[in-house]
Write a protein that holds these residues in place. Structure first.
Motif, PDB file in Angstrom:
ATOM      1  N   ASP A  55       0.942  -1.237  -0.083  1.00 32.31           N
ATOM      2  CA  ASP A  55       0.026  -0.081   0.064  1.00 32.31           C
ATOM      3  C   ASP A  55       0.767   1.433   0.066  1.00 32.31           C
ATOM      4  OD1 ASP A  55      -2.091  -1.899   0.388  1.00 32.31           O
ATOM      5  OD2 ASP A  55      -1.740  -1.842   2.640  1.00 32.31           O
ATOM      6  N   GLY A  56       1.699   1.424  -0.911  1.00 36.40           N
ATOM      7  CA  GLY A  56       2.521   2.526  -1.035  1.00 36.40           C
ATOM      8  C   GLY A  56       3.837   2.553  -0.145  1.00 36.40           C
ATOM      9  N   ARG A  57       4.027   1.657   0.883  1.00 39.79           N
ATOM     10  CA  ARG A  57       5.257   1.725   1.472  1.00 39.79           C
ATOM     11  C   ARG A  57       6.075   0.770   0.787  1.00 39.79           C
ATOM     12  NH1 ARG A  57       4.928  -0.408   6.397  1.00 39.79           N
ATOM     13  NH2 ARG A  57       2.915  -1.511   5.904  1.00 39.79           N
ATOM     14  N   ALA A  58       7.477   0.901   0.999  1.00 44.68           N
ATOM     15  CA  ALA A  58       8.380  -0.239   0.292  1.00 44.68           C
ATOM     16  C   ALA A  58       9.272  -0.419   1.305  1.00 44.68           C
ATOM     17  CB  ALA A  58       8.975   0.188  -1.010  1.00 44.68           C
ATOM     18  N   VAL A  59       9.729  -1.771   1.133  1.00 40.35           N
ATOM     19  CA  VAL A  59      10.611  -2.444   2.004  1.00 40.35           C
ATOM     20  C   VAL A  59      11.470  -3.473   1.291  1.00 40.35           C
ATOM     21  CG1 VAL A  59      11.110  -3.697   4.138  1.00 40.35           C
ATOM     22  CG2 VAL A  59       9.037  -2.626   4.020  1.00 40.35           C
ATOM     23  N   LEU A  60      12.945  -3.352   1.426  1.00 43.35           N
ATOM     24  CA  LEU A  60      13.948  -4.156   0.944  1.00 43.35           C
ATOM     25  C   LEU A  60      14.423  -5.077   1.897  1.00 43.35           C
ATOM     26  CD1 LEU A  60      15.552  -4.537  -1.767  1.00 43.35           C
ATOM     27  CD2 LEU A  60      17.310  -3.078  -0.981  1.00 43.35           C
ATOM     28  N   THR A  61      14.328  -6.302   1.691  1.00 44.26           N
ATOM     29  CA  THR A  61      14.817  -7.446   2.643  1.00 44.26           C
ATOM     30  C   THR A  61      15.699  -8.391   1.863  1.00 44.26           C
ATOM     31  OG1 THR A  61      12.435  -7.084   3.674  1.00 44.26           O
ATOM     32  CG2 THR A  61      13.829  -9.175   4.222  1.00 44.26           C
ATOM     33  N   ASP A  85       9.805   1.950  -6.686  1.00 47.25           N
ATOM     34  CA  ASP A  85      10.310   1.873  -8.203  1.00 47.25           C
ATOM     35  C   ASP A  85      11.790   2.271  -8.330  1.00 47.25           C
ATOM     36  OD1 ASP A  85       7.558   1.121  -8.732  1.00 47.25           O
ATOM     37  OD2 ASP A  85       7.104   3.112  -9.269  1.00 47.25           O
ATOM     38  N   ALA A  86      12.170   3.419  -7.614  1.00 46.23           N
ATOM     39  CA  ALA A  86      13.536   3.944  -7.829  1.00 46.23           C
ATOM     40  C   ALA A  86      14.416   2.877  -7.314  1.00 46.23           C
ATOM     41  CB  ALA A  86      13.675   5.148  -6.950  1.00 46.23           C
ATOM     42  N   THR A  87      13.898   2.009  -6.293  1.00 49.79           N
ATOM     43  CA  THR A  87      14.859   1.115  -5.586  1.00 49.79           C
ATOM     44  C   THR A  87      15.116  -0.013  -6.787  1.00 49.79           C
ATOM     45  OG1 THR A  87      14.213   1.631  -3.385  1.00 49.79           O
ATOM     46  CG2 THR A  87      15.224  -0.558  -3.685  1.00 49.79           C
TER      47      THR A  87
ATOM     48  N   GLY B  56      21.812  11.741  10.265  1.00 48.18           N
ATOM     49  CA  GLY B  56      20.961  10.905  10.686  1.00 48.18           C
ATOM     50  C   GLY B  56      19.877  10.406   9.329  1.00 48.18           C
ATOM     51  N   ARG B  57      19.942  11.105   8.210  1.00 47.75           N
ATOM     52  CA  ARG B  57      19.159  10.546   7.134  1.00 47.75           C
ATOM     53  C   ARG B  57      19.911   9.925   6.257  1.00 47.75           C
ATOM     54  NH1 ARG B  57      17.833  14.769   3.651  1.00 47.75           N
ATOM     55  NH2 ARG B  57      19.155  16.012   4.720  1.00 47.75           N
ATOM     56  N   ALA B  58      19.650   9.016   5.446  1.00 48.89           N
ATOM     57  CA  ALA B  58      20.494   8.366   4.494  1.00 48.89           C
ATOM     58  C   ALA B  58      19.798   7.931   3.011  1.00 48.89           C
ATOM     59  CB  ALA B  58      20.643   6.856   5.095  1.00 48.89           C
ATOM     60  N   VAL B  59      20.619   8.293   1.991  1.00 50.62           N
ATOM     61  CA  VAL B  59      20.077   8.241   0.675  1.00 50.62           C
ATOM     62  C   VAL B  59      21.273   7.519  -0.023  1.00 50.62           C
ATOM     63  CG1 VAL B  59      19.541   9.772  -1.253  1.00 50.62           C
ATOM     64  CG2 VAL B  59      19.513  10.785   0.865  1.00 50.62           C
ATOM     65  N   LEU B  60      20.580   6.522  -0.724  1.00 55.75           N
ATOM     66  CA  LEU B  60      21.323   5.534  -1.825  1.00 55.75           C
ATOM     67  C   LEU B  60      21.120   6.170  -3.193  1.00 55.75           C
ATOM     68  CD1 LEU B  60      22.919   2.954  -2.225  1.00 55.75           C
ATOM     69  CD2 LEU B  60      20.666   1.969  -2.661  1.00 55.75           C
ATOM     70  N   THR B  61      22.324   6.429  -3.816  1.00 60.24           N
ATOM     71  CA  THR B  61      22.197   7.177  -5.053  1.00 60.24           C
ATOM     72  C   THR B  61      23.099   6.328  -6.206  1.00 60.24           C
ATOM     73  OG1 THR B  61      22.102   9.047  -4.119  1.00 60.24           O
ATOM     74  CG2 THR B  61      22.992   9.308  -6.482  1.00 60.24           C
ATOM     75  N   TYR B  62      22.532   6.209  -7.184  1.00 59.37           N
ATOM     76  CA  TYR B  62      23.049   5.460  -8.407  1.00 59.37           C
ATOM     77  C   TYR B  62      23.379   6.438  -9.395  1.00 59.37           C
ATOM     78  CZ  TYR B  62      23.707   2.987 -12.844  1.00 59.37           C
ATOM     79  OH  TYR B  62      24.127   2.311 -13.875  1.00 59.37           O
ATOM     80  N   LYS B  63      24.568   6.653 -10.098  1.00 58.93           N
ATOM     81  CA  LYS B  63      24.696   7.561 -10.954  1.00 58.93           C
ATOM     82  C   LYS B  63      25.319   6.760 -12.222  1.00 58.93           C
ATOM     83  CE  LYS B  63      25.624  11.499  -8.034  1.00 58.93           C
ATOM     84  NZ  LYS B  63      26.090  12.938  -7.956  1.00 58.93           N
ATOM     85  N   LYS B  64      25.126   7.463 -13.477  1.00 57.61           N
ATOM     86  CA  LYS B  64      25.756   6.805 -14.523  1.00 57.61           C
ATOM     87  C   LYS B  64      26.006   8.039 -15.545  1.00 57.61           C
ATOM     88  CE  LYS B  64      25.494   3.487 -18.253  1.00 57.61           C
ATOM     89  NZ  LYS B  64      26.766   2.915 -18.069  1.00 57.61           N
ATOM     90  N   GLU B  78      17.908   8.272  -7.116  1.00 55.72           N
ATOM     91  CA  GLU B  78      18.030   8.401  -5.501  1.00 55.72           C
ATOM     92  C   GLU B  78      16.983   7.832  -4.784  1.00 55.72           C
ATOM     93  OE1 GLU B  78      20.208  12.714  -4.903  1.00 55.72           O
ATOM     94  OE2 GLU B  78      18.055  12.275  -4.138  1.00 55.72           O
ATOM     95  N   VAL B  79      17.384   7.342  -3.736  1.00 55.34           N
ATOM     96  CA  VAL B  79      16.111   6.665  -3.024  1.00 55.34           C
ATOM     97  C   VAL B  79      16.660   6.858  -1.489  1.00 55.34           C
ATOM     98  CG1 VAL B  79      16.962   4.432  -3.144  1.00 55.34           C
ATOM     99  CG2 VAL B  79      14.671   4.666  -2.447  1.00 55.34           C
ATOM    100  N   HIS B  80      15.655   7.415  -0.810  1.00 57.69           N
ATOM    101  CA  HIS B  80      15.798   7.545   0.707  1.00 57.69           C
ATOM    102  C   HIS B  80      15.709   6.293   1.399  1.00 57.69           C
ATOM    103  CE1 HIS B  80      16.044  12.087   0.887  1.00 57.69           C
ATOM    104  NE2 HIS B  80      15.611  11.836  -0.165  1.00 57.69           N
ATOM    105  N   VAL B  81      16.503   5.989   2.326  1.00 58.47           N
ATOM    106  CA  VAL B  81      16.366   4.830   3.186  1.00 58.47           C
ATOM    107  C   VAL B  81      16.470   4.737   4.540  1.00 58.47           C
ATOM    108  CG1 VAL B  81      17.621   3.389   1.276  1.00 58.47           C
ATOM    109  CG2 VAL B  81      18.924   4.584   2.893  1.00 58.47           C
ATOM    110  N   GLY B  82      15.485   4.041   5.116  1.00 60.15           N
ATOM    111  CA  GLY B  82      15.132   4.306   6.402  1.00 60.15           C
ATOM    112  C   GLY B  82      16.322   3.910   7.692  1.00 60.15           C
ATOM    113  N   ASN B  83      17.260   3.289   7.057  1.00 61.73           N
ATOM    114  CA  ASN B  83      18.646   2.851   7.801  1.00 61.73           C
ATOM    115  C   ASN B  83      19.663   2.799   6.981  1.00 61.73           C
ATOM    116  OD1 ASN B  83      20.259   1.301   9.512  1.00 61.73           O
ATOM    117  ND2 ASN B  83      18.719   0.588  10.747  1.00 61.73           N
TER     118      ASN B  83
END
Lengths: 177, 177
Positions: A55-61, A85-87, B56-64, B78-83
């Motif tokens: 439902d809109g949230r996304a989790v990578l495991t 989608d970006a992940t 404290g925030r984290a962002v995963l970025t792929y660049k080409k 770019e994707v913001h990640v919780g941890n």
């Protein structure tokens, strides 16, 4: 922390019993995208890389099987991501390949510190999953097996294969990209 | 969307000019972990995989890198990640390797739709970065180059190599794990 879980194929009688005896928490709809790595088959090393959209949230495991037994014991690392989608796009650019996209409806209950899910998996059928997070694997395992007996689930109904494996065995050419 | 950016080594005079003429937005402290893939050297294909932790925030970025020119043009996802720690752990379990961990202090300004950063990079020195997100690469490029001239930055000062490359050239054996 280990995730000890048992899954079993179930019918109407078990569903009724779970709904009557366990505390209902919530219902979720999952779209699970399973990836394989560019340099090795993750399944060969008991690994799973899954991007779940709820439902809109996304989790990578990331999961890795640790003990080969009659219950699945996996270590898992989970991270919430701001954009599923970006992940998925980053993983694809890095060479990861989509193995399958599996949709299911999950009703989640609790009984003590066990989490019990009734899963209706598109194309695969109905399952119950009992999950217990614990540092003590053998204790968790015996408690889960006792619970299964209480729910009238026979040993034959226990399904050791993860959904992704069941899915690929049933639909060997589906959903790949 | 493309990210067109130019970086240059700078001294006190340029810093003074930027602080006087551009609108200050914020200051950030970055810890950037750069990863290499298990199956190919990302640098060889102009790719960067970076996990940035900002207070404290984290962002995963792929660049080409998309265009080989006197400015760097990269497509980025770019994707913001919780941890951040869990994200790094998943990447390591999948076989990704830490190339370097680079720390910097960044003062961020804007001038029109250009973002201008004054970077103080641990071990590498002081830089200015101008960034413009645009679908029109050549237009963005000429506007950035005009801005650099206004800021009195000579062509010699332009640094085409990304920080990770400068870092690995200067510290070839540092920070790897």
């Amino acid at each position: 922390m280990f995730e000890v879980e048992v899954k079993a194929r179930i019918g109407e009688e078990t569903r009724r019993l779970v709904r009557a005896r366990c505390r209902f928490l919530r219902e979720e709809r999952h779209v699970d995208i399973y990836f394989d790595a560019p340099h090795r088959r993750l399944a060969d090393s008991g690994e799973v890389l899954r991007l779940r959209q709820i439902d809109g949230r996304a989790v990578l495991t990331y999961k890795k099987k640790r003990v080969n037994a009659d219950v699945r014991v996996r270590e898992e690392i989970e991270v919430h991501v701001g954009n599923g989608d970006a992940t998925a796009e980053i993983l694809k650019r890095l060479g990861f390949r989509v193995l399958a996209e599996i949709r299911k409806r999950r009703e989640i209950f609790e009984l003590g510190d066990c989490q019990i899910s009734l899963d209706d998996v598109e194309g695969l059928g109905e399952f119950l999953e009992v999950e217990l997070k614990s540092e003590n694997v053998s204790d968790a395992k015996s408690r889960i097996l006792a619970l299964l007996r209480e729910l009238g689930i026979s040993d034959d109904a226990v399904e050791k294969r993860p959904y992704i494996q069941l899915y690929l065995e049933k639909f060997p050419n589906a959903d790949r990209s």
